[in-house]
Write a protein that holds these residues in place. Structure first.
Motif, short mmCIF file in Angstrom:
data_model
loop_
_atom_site.label_atom_id
_atom_site.label_comp_id
_atom_site.label_asym_id
_atom_site.label_seq_id
_atom_site.Cartn_x
_atom_site.Cartn_y
_atom_site.Cartn_z
N ASN A 47 41.56 31.87 44.13
CA ASN A 47 42.71 31.25 43.45
C ASN A 47 42.78 29.74 43.70
O ASN A 47 43.16 28.98 42.81
CB ASN A 47 44.01 31.91 43.91
CG ASN A 47 44.23 33.25 43.22
OD1 ASN A 47 43.87 33.42 42.05
ND2 ASN A 47 44.77 34.22 43.94
N ALA A 50 40.28 28.06 41.49
CA ALA A 50 40.67 28.06 40.08
C ALA A 50 41.94 27.24 39.83
O ALA A 50 42.24 26.90 38.69
CB ALA A 50 40.88 29.49 39.60
N ALA A 78 38.64 24.81 34.27
CA ALA A 78 37.96 25.82 33.45
C ALA A 78 37.01 25.13 32.48
O ALA A 78 35.86 25.56 32.32
CB ALA A 78 38.99 26.65 32.69
N ILE A 82 34.41 26.16 35.60
CA ILE A 82 34.81 27.19 36.59
C ILE A 82 35.38 28.39 35.84
O ILE A 82 36.29 28.24 35.02
CB ILE A 82 35.90 26.64 37.53
CG1 ILE A 82 35.43 25.37 38.25
CG2 ILE A 82 36.37 27.73 38.49
CD1 ILE A 82 34.62 25.59 39.49
N PHE A 83 34.88 29.56 36.14
CA PHE A 83 35.41 30.78 35.51
C PHE A 83 35.78 31.77 36.60
O PHE A 83 35.02 32.02 37.52
CB PHE A 83 34.35 31.41 34.60
CG PHE A 83 34.83 32.64 33.89
CD1 PHE A 83 35.40 32.56 32.62
CD2 PHE A 83 34.74 33.90 34.50
CE1 PHE A 83 35.86 33.70 31.97
CE2 PHE A 83 35.20 35.04 33.86
CZ PHE A 83 35.76 34.95 32.59
N LEU A 84 36.97 32.35 36.47
CA LEU A 84 37.41 33.37 37.41
C LEU A 84 37.59 34.70 36.68
O LEU A 84 38.41 34.79 35.77
CB LEU A 84 38.73 32.93 38.07
CG LEU A 84 39.45 33.96 38.96
CD1 LEU A 84 38.58 34.35 40.17
CD2 LEU A 84 40.78 33.39 39.46
N ALA A 85 36.79 35.68 37.07
CA ALA A 85 37.03 37.04 36.56
C ALA A 85 38.09 37.65 37.46
O ALA A 85 37.89 37.79 38.67
CB ALA A 85 35.74 37.85 36.60
N PHE A 86 39.25 37.96 36.87
CA PHE A 86 40.42 38.33 37.66
C PHE A 86 40.32 39.75 38.23
O PHE A 86 39.78 40.65 37.59
CB PHE A 86 41.69 38.24 36.80
CG PHE A 86 42.16 36.85 36.54
CD1 PHE A 86 41.39 35.98 35.80
CD2 PHE A 86 43.38 36.41 37.05
CE1 PHE A 86 41.83 34.67 35.55
CE2 PHE A 86 43.83 35.11 36.81
CZ PHE A 86 43.05 34.24 36.06
N PRO A 89 43.42 41.58 35.61
CA PRO A 89 43.55 40.82 34.36
C PRO A 89 44.93 41.03 33.73
O PRO A 89 45.50 42.12 33.82
CB PRO A 89 42.46 41.43 33.48
CG PRO A 89 41.46 42.01 34.43
CD PRO A 89 42.29 42.51 35.58
N VAL A 90 45.45 39.96 33.14
CA VAL A 90 46.84 39.96 32.66
C VAL A 90 46.91 40.43 31.20
O VAL A 90 46.06 40.10 30.39
CB VAL A 90 47.40 38.52 32.77
CG1 VAL A 90 48.85 38.47 32.31
CG2 VAL A 90 47.30 38.03 34.21
N GLU A 157 36.76 41.10 30.93
CA GLU A 157 36.55 39.89 31.75
C GLU A 157 35.12 39.40 31.63
O GLU A 157 34.85 38.22 31.46
CB GLU A 157 36.88 40.18 33.22
CG GLU A 157 38.34 40.45 33.51
CD GLU A 157 39.22 39.23 33.29
OE1 GLU A 157 39.97 39.25 32.30
OE2 GLU A 157 39.14 38.25 34.06
N GLN A 160 34.43 37.84 28.28
CA GLN A 160 34.89 36.45 28.24
C GLN A 160 33.92 35.53 28.95
O GLN A 160 33.62 34.43 28.50
CB GLN A 160 36.27 36.34 28.89
CG GLN A 160 37.35 37.02 28.08
CD GLN A 160 38.69 37.00 28.80
OE1 GLN A 160 39.12 35.97 29.29
NE2 GLN A 160 39.32 38.14 28.88
#
Lengths: 251, 483
Positions: A47, A50, A78, A82-86, A89-90, A157, A160
């Motif tokens: 976190n 990101a 981003a 930088i990519f964050l696979a959560f 996911p929301v 995710e 994406q």
């Protein structure tokens, strides 16, 4: 130059220090795994990189291509790659996966000075990527993550990620809640993206994922610091012996 | 997120109300204020027949008795309006034009800025436009083609002369001159608007459209629209509204009447983007509008779709009177209020005929210090056997200083009727914003995407070319709402 450099990173949540001096360097082309018990700061680390609100960096830095990104907004980070696979996911009600992907992709393209993708080209691209991930194409017509199963969320995710082709991809417990088939599909998606100019930071609880995504380096995060680093064999050792010795040593 | 807020505010200043320009055209105004003389002046300007003047005067005399009956039941706050301080007639000089070539180029430039397809070559889009600039219809496009099919689409001032029998029969038949304070005022002073008649059995092959624009300072705009769909016909009608940026509040009190006969269907879509006032609530349009449709015939249908993003105050309840057996009324609404805007809007579904059905989908979005109220009435009469209503009211809040209110009234006098009401209230969560931004979207873009998702059900009822504009408008009207 290193792709991503985390230098003596200290971070707190609500006044409580969680990260207590993390040092980690990702070279282009490398896959790093971070393992560790619950509550040692794995998610905090992802976190903070990101740029999520609510995390206060008290010391240290995070450098992408040698430039500190901590002053940047999450969307700027981003677009810088930088990519964050959560982990969770929301849900975005009413917004189709397709519309979401297109908006995200166009944001990236604009930042690169390119024109927005045309509708036909976009459809072709999505078709190719969903097929590669073994996803039904119809999934992109559904509202993003709304009513998705755990496996579908994680696939979305990865979809994406493959669309946005980031420079540094962080996978935050992407394996949690996945059955073995989903795990394989998700891992294949990640492996297909491995490239000489891209790095991965794979955060996981279990060694199992690392059977599919074979890391170059494995680190143990305990009590807010990297307590040990090694090759992929370290993951097997952790699986057999647990984290106790690192927790005790660090305490 | 200090940087984003700055960016947002810069963008807001540049972008916020891109329709806020004034066109410099000499205009022909009536003296300020309201009196019988002014009404005679308006009527004379329009060269109206005696019966029309009588109608206006009857309304005016009645309005005088309503001095203390300006509606106060809505959840709206504004200082008392001085009706003598406004101009009730303003027309750009030069009238009665034979073709578009004669329209003042400055006017055409204005419409171009507004993005209206007024010019002949742009008409391939299939939209026939009746453009109302302050009080006068400037040009009606596509007229000839429509005439050949028997469609009447003209300024109402022209219909008074050419089709007096239709105007006499239907004007005030859905919204009587005595209906309410603002509608009565409109009946006395309305200056122009559109008139549409679709003949029996015709499915009007193009969208009919009116574009309203308030240009003159201190003018009220009182347009009057009357649409009649004869038996078995269909029409889709669009209206768009903008106004220049001004410090004073301006009044817009329109009346729209729809009449659907047996098996006829009317689809009425509005994208309302009047000037909303500045961030502190200075200026903006008071949008006090009475819109009502009567499903007179069996199996007739009226569908209202509204996207209300502008105006400092919106007071508007597009309604359906379901008289014909098995007639259908639908209301789809998106109302967005930001900064100091206030909206009290909803619908009335009056079920009189047997087997009548109605559906209400309302999406209210509130940001800044705005207040957004859904107010709706579902009334089922004693003879409306097996009538059905479904109501869904969703509110979305952005920030913690705005308000959302839902005031549904349900009255049923028939035990065989069914009514359903669902309501939700939600907020855009930080998690949603972070998720979108992590994918590279700017915060404003993320808000727009999420809000568009929230209103999708309504936006997709709009005709294609309006839906795209409405989606953009949703984003623009919420700029600077998250910081």
């Amino acid at each position: 130059m290193s792709l991503l450099e985390i230098k003596n990173l200290h971070a707190s949540v609500a006044g409580k220090e969680i990260l207590k001096g993390v040092n980690l360097t990702l070279e282009p082309g490398e896959v790093h795994a971070i393992m560790g018990p619950n509550g040692t700061g794995k998610s905090t680390l992802s976190n903070v990189i990101a740029g999520r609100e609510g995390y206060e960096v008290t010391k240290g830095g995070v450098l992408l291509d040698g430039k500190d990104i901590l002053a940047m907004e999450p969307d700027e980070r981003a677009r810088a790659g930088i990519f964050l696979a959560f982990q969770y996911p929301v849900e975005i009600p009413g917004v189709t996966t397709s519309a979401f992907l297109k908006t995200a992709l166009n944001a990236k393209r604009r930042a690169e000075g390119k024109s927005e993708i045309d509708a036909m080209e976009f459809m072709k691209l999505v078709k190719k990527k969903t097929e590669a991930l073994g996803m039904p194409y119809d999934m992109i017509k559904r509202a993003l993550n709304v009513g998705f199963s755990g496996g579908e969320k994680k696939r979305a995710e990865v979809l994406q990620m493959t669309m946005l082709e980031p420079r540094v991809a962080i996978l935050d417990e992407t394996d949690s809640g996945l059955d073995i088939d989903a795990l394989r599909v998700v891992s294949e998606g990640v492996n297909s993206l491995r490239a000489p100019d891209r790095a991965f930071l794979v955060i996981t609880h279990y060694q199992r994922l690392l059977d599919y995504i074979v890391p170059d380096h494995v680190h143990v995060l305990a009590n807010g610091r990297i307590a040990a680093s090694g090759g992929k064999e370290l993951a097997l050792e952790l699986e057999a012996e647990g984290y106790a010795k690192y927790l005790n040593a660090a305490a | 997120m200090a940087v984003t807020r700055e960016t947002a505010e810069t963008v807001k200043d540049i972008e916020q109300y891109k329709y806020g320009f004034v066109t410099d055209i000499e205009s022909d105004k009536a003296p300020k204020g309201l009196s019988e003389d002014i009404i005679r002046f308006i009527s004379a300007k329009k060269n109206e027949p005696e019966w029309m003047l009588e109608y206006r005067l009857k309304a005016y005399r009645y309005w005088l008795t309503l001095a203390d009956e300006e509606p106060t039941w809505a959840k709206l706050q504004f200082p008392k309006i001085d009706y003598q301080a406004a101009y009730y007639y303003a027309a750009p000089k030069r009238e009665k034009l034979a073709s578009l070539d004669e329209v003042d180029p400055k006017l055409l430039e204005t419409y171009k800025k507004l993005g209206i397809p007024l010019l002949e070559q742009q008409m391939l889009a299939g939209v026939a436009v009746d453009a109302v600039f302050d009080s006068v219809s400037v040009a009606t496009t596509y007229k000839k083609k429509l005439e050949e099919m028997g469609v009447i689409f003209s300024p109402i001032s022209e219909a008074v002369h050419k089709h007096p029998e239709l105007v006499k029969k239907y004007l005030g038949s859905v919204v009587p001159y005595s209906d309410n304070f603002y509608a009565t005022l409109n009946a006395a002073v309305f200056t122009d608007g559109s008139f549409v008649y679709i003949p029996k059995g015709l499915r009007c092959p193009m969208e009919l459209s009116t574009y309203f624009r308030i240009n003159e300072k201190n003018t009220g705009q009182f347009e009057r629209t009357l649409i009649i769909a004869d038996e078995g016909s269909y029409v889709s009608y669009l209206e768009g509204c903008t106004a220049p940026q001004r410090d004073e509040n301006q009044l817009h009190a329109a009346v729209v009447e729809l009449i659907a006969l047996d098996n006829a269907e009317i689809k009425y879509s509005t994208v309302q983007n009047w000037y909303p006032g500045d961030a502190e609530g200075k200026g903006g349009i008071y949008n006090f509008v009475t819109k009502r449709g009567a499903c007179r015939g069996a199996n007739s249908k009226i569908m209202w779709t509204q996207v209300e993003t502008g105006s400092s105050i919106t007071w508007k309840y597009p309604s359906c009177i379901l008289q014909g057996d098995n007639s259908v009324g639908e209301f789809y609404s998106v109302a967005i209020t930001n900064n100091r805007q206030q909206a009290d809007t909803g619908t009335k579904m009056i079920h009189l005929g047997k087997g009548t059905r109605s559906k209400i989908i309302s999406k209210g979005i509130s940001a800044g210090r705005a207040d957004n109220t859904y107010r709706g009435l579902v009334r089922i009469g004693a003879k409306a056997d097996k009538a059905r209503n479904y109501t869904q009211c969703d509110s979305l809040l952005i920030g913690d200083k705005c308000g959302a209110h839902t005031v549904p009234y349900i009255e049923s006098r028939n035990p065989t009727a069914t009514t359903e009401h669902e309501a939700t209230t939600s907020k855009i969560s930080d998690d949603q914003l972070f998720y979108c931004m992590q994918r590279g979207m700017k915060q404003e873009e993320a808000v727009s995407l999420i809000v568009n998702g929230f209103c999708k059900e309504v936006l997709q009822t709009l005709p294609m070319e309006f839906a795209v504009e409405a989606q953009k408008l949703v984003g623009i009207s919420l700029e600077g709402s998250v910081g």
